[in-house]
Design a protein around this motif. Structure first.
Motif, PDB file in Angstrom:
ATOM      1  N   HIS A   1       0.794  -1.222   0.000  1.00  0.00           N
ATOM      2  CA  HIS A   1       0.000   0.000   0.000  1.00  0.00           C
ATOM      3  C   HIS A   1       0.830   1.277   0.000  1.00  0.00           C
ATOM      4  CE1 HIS A   1      -3.898  -1.828  -0.195  1.00  0.00           C
ATOM      5  NE2 HIS A   1      -3.397  -2.786   0.565  1.00  0.00           N
ATOM      6  N   ALA A   2       2.041   1.230   0.535  1.00  0.00           N
ATOM      7  CA  ALA A   2       2.919   2.405   0.460  1.00  0.00           C
ATOM      8  C   ALA A   2       3.317   2.662  -0.994  1.00  0.00           C
ATOM      9  CB  ALA A   2       4.152   2.203   1.332  1.00  0.00           C
ATOM     10  N   GLU A   3       3.622   1.591  -1.723  1.00  0.00           N
ATOM     11  CA  GLU A   3       3.983   1.700  -3.136  1.00  0.00           C
ATOM     12  C   GLU A   3       2.784   2.212  -3.949  1.00  0.00           C
ATOM     13  OE1 GLU A   3       5.302  -1.234  -6.842  1.00  0.00           O
ATOM     14  OE2 GLU A   3       4.636  -2.117  -4.955  1.00  0.00           O
ATOM     15  N   LEU A   4       1.596   1.683  -3.660  1.00  0.00           N
ATOM     16  CA  LEU A   4       0.391   2.105  -4.367  1.00  0.00           C
ATOM     17  C   LEU A   4       0.104   3.578  -4.112  1.00  0.00           C
ATOM     18  CD1 LEU A   4      -2.175   1.620  -6.034  1.00  0.00           C
ATOM     19  CD2 LEU A   4      -3.255   0.734  -3.937  1.00  0.00           C
ATOM     20  N   GLU A   5       0.175   3.999  -2.865  1.00  0.00           N
ATOM     21  CA  GLU A   5      -0.104   5.404  -2.562  1.00  0.00           C
ATOM     22  C   GLU A   5       0.912   6.336  -3.218  1.00  0.00           C
ATOM     23  OE1 GLU A   5      -1.575   8.371   0.894  1.00  0.00           O
ATOM     24  OE2 GLU A   5      -0.696   6.481   1.526  1.00  0.00           O
ATOM     25  N   LYS A   6       2.165   5.932  -3.238  1.00  0.00           N
ATOM     26  CA  LYS A   6       3.200   6.735  -3.898  1.00  0.00           C
ATOM     27  C   LYS A   6       2.870   6.921  -5.375  1.00  0.00           C
ATOM     28  CE  LYS A   6       8.123   6.762  -4.964  1.00  0.00           C
ATOM     29  NZ  LYS A   6       9.347   5.993  -4.983  1.00  0.00           N
ATOM     30  N   LYS A   7       2.453   5.844  -6.026  1.00  0.00           N
ATOM     31  CA  LYS A   7       2.119   5.911  -7.447  1.00  0.00           C
ATOM     32  C   LYS A   7       0.865   6.753  -7.678  1.00  0.00           C
ATOM     33  CE  LYS A   7       2.926   4.810 -11.704  1.00  0.00           C
ATOM     34  NZ  LYS A   7       4.091   5.287 -12.435  1.00  0.00           N
ATOM     35  N   ILE A   8      -0.114   6.635  -6.794  1.00  0.00           N
ATOM     36  CA  ILE A   8      -1.339   7.462  -6.898  1.00  0.00           C
ATOM     37  C   ILE A   8      -0.970   8.933  -6.819  1.00  0.00           C
ATOM     38  CG2 ILE A   8      -3.475   8.117  -5.704  1.00  0.00           C
ATOM     39  CD1 ILE A   8      -3.726   5.120  -4.912  1.00  0.00           C
ATOM     40  N   LEU A   9      -0.128   9.293  -5.863  1.00  0.00           N
ATOM     41  CA  LEU A   9       0.286  10.696  -5.711  1.00  0.00           C
ATOM     42  C   LEU A   9       1.006  11.192  -6.955  1.00  0.00           C
ATOM     43  CD1 LEU A   9       1.396  10.704  -1.977  1.00  0.00           C
ATOM     44  CD2 LEU A   9      -0.612  11.824  -2.971  1.00  0.00           C
ATOM     45  N   GLU A  10       1.863  10.350  -7.540  1.00  0.00           N
ATOM     46  CA  GLU A  10       2.557  10.720  -8.778  1.00  0.00           C
ATOM     47  C   GLU A  10       1.542  10.987  -9.901  1.00  0.00           C
ATOM     48  OE1 GLU A  10       5.327   7.658  -9.901  1.00  0.00           O
ATOM     49  OE2 GLU A  10       6.423   7.819  -8.005  1.00  0.00           O
ATOM     50  N   LEU A  11       0.548  10.114 -10.018  1.00  0.00           N
ATOM     51  CA  LEU A  11      -0.444  10.264 -11.070  1.00  0.00           C
ATOM     52  C   LEU A  11      -1.336  11.484 -10.836  1.00  0.00           C
ATOM     53  CD1 LEU A  11      -1.491   6.534 -11.596  1.00  0.00           C
ATOM     54  CD2 LEU A  11      -0.102   7.949 -13.122  1.00  0.00           C
ATOM     55  N   LEU A  12      -1.628  11.792  -9.587  1.00  0.00           N
ATOM     56  CA  LEU A  12      -2.448  12.967  -9.284  1.00  0.00           C
ATOM     57  C   LEU A  12      -1.709  14.272  -9.594  1.00  0.00           C
ATOM     58  CD1 LEU A  12      -4.190  11.847  -5.979  1.00  0.00           C
ATOM     59  CD2 LEU A  12      -5.330  12.407  -8.147  1.00  0.00           C
ATOM     60  N   LYS A  13      -0.383  14.264  -9.405  1.00  0.00           N
ATOM     61  CA  LYS A  13       0.415  15.456  -9.683  1.00  0.00           C
ATOM     62  C   LYS A  13       0.622  15.664 -11.181  1.00  0.00           C
ATOM     63  CE  LYS A  13       2.876  15.451  -5.336  1.00  0.00           C
ATOM     64  NZ  LYS A  13       4.134  15.182  -4.663  1.00  0.00           N
ATOM     65  N   GLY A  14       0.492  14.569 -11.938  1.00  0.00           N
ATOM     66  CA  GLY A  14       0.638  14.670 -13.397  1.00  0.00           C
ATOM     67  C   GLY A  14       1.992  14.500 -13.834  1.00  0.00           C
TER      68      GLY A  14
END
Length: 167
Positions: A154-167
């Motif tokens: 879940h730490a890896e998933l959240e990191k990737k979500i944040l990257e995608l949200l920032k664009g």
């Protein structure tokens, strides 16, 4: 009777090779096919094309899958944390689940994210889902950013979500 070690080793090797090919994620799907929709528990049709522009997680799960049930609280936390940023989670219940069990699990676990029911199994087949949980993190452009067979880190998933949200 003596155990034939060579025979057992060959059987184990064959079983391992078969398991590898049966459980190996499909690498052919790179983006979400056009014109796909999911049917929510409320009876609405949610076209996946309508989610373009923001990342979302499409996760295939089952009420009888221990790993799926185990990760519900983490998915709920991600939903609460990022829903105002436009991130969505769509949990797709498998065709072998029954509606009363899905609804009971949703209530029991407080699942506030979107729950869909793949009653015919067509969506799971489209994504080549063989086991649950199987999840796809979709980028804003509709391409698959990450695919996971089994539970997420879940730490890896959240990191990737944040990257995608920032664009």
């Amino acid at each position: 009777m003596k155990l034939d070690i060579k025979g057992l080793a060959i059987i184990a090797l064959v079983a391992g090779v078969l398991a590898f090919f049966l459980l190996m994620p499909n690498q052919g799907l790179k983006s979400i096919p056009a014109n796909l929709s999911v049917a929510t528990l409320e009876g609405a049709s949610l076209p996946l094309d309508s989610l373009k522009g923001k990342p979302y997680l499409l996760t295939f799960w089952s009420t009888s899958c221990p790993g799926c049930v185990k990760e519900i609280p983490a998915l709920q936390a991600l939903h609460q944390q990022h829903q105002n940023d436009g991130f969505r989670i769509i949990g797709v219940a498998m065709s072998y689940d029954e509606m009363p069990a899905i609804q009971a699990m949703r209530t029991q676990k407080g699942m506030e994210y979107t729950i869909a029911y793949d009653q015919t199994g067509a969506l799971a087949q489209q994504f080549d889902v063989r086991v649950t949980p199987t999840s796809f993190l979709i980028a804003p452009d509709g391409k698959i950013a990450m695919q996971r067979l089994g539970e997420w880190d879940h730490a890896e998933l959240e990191k990737k979500i944040l990257e995608l949200l920032k664009g």
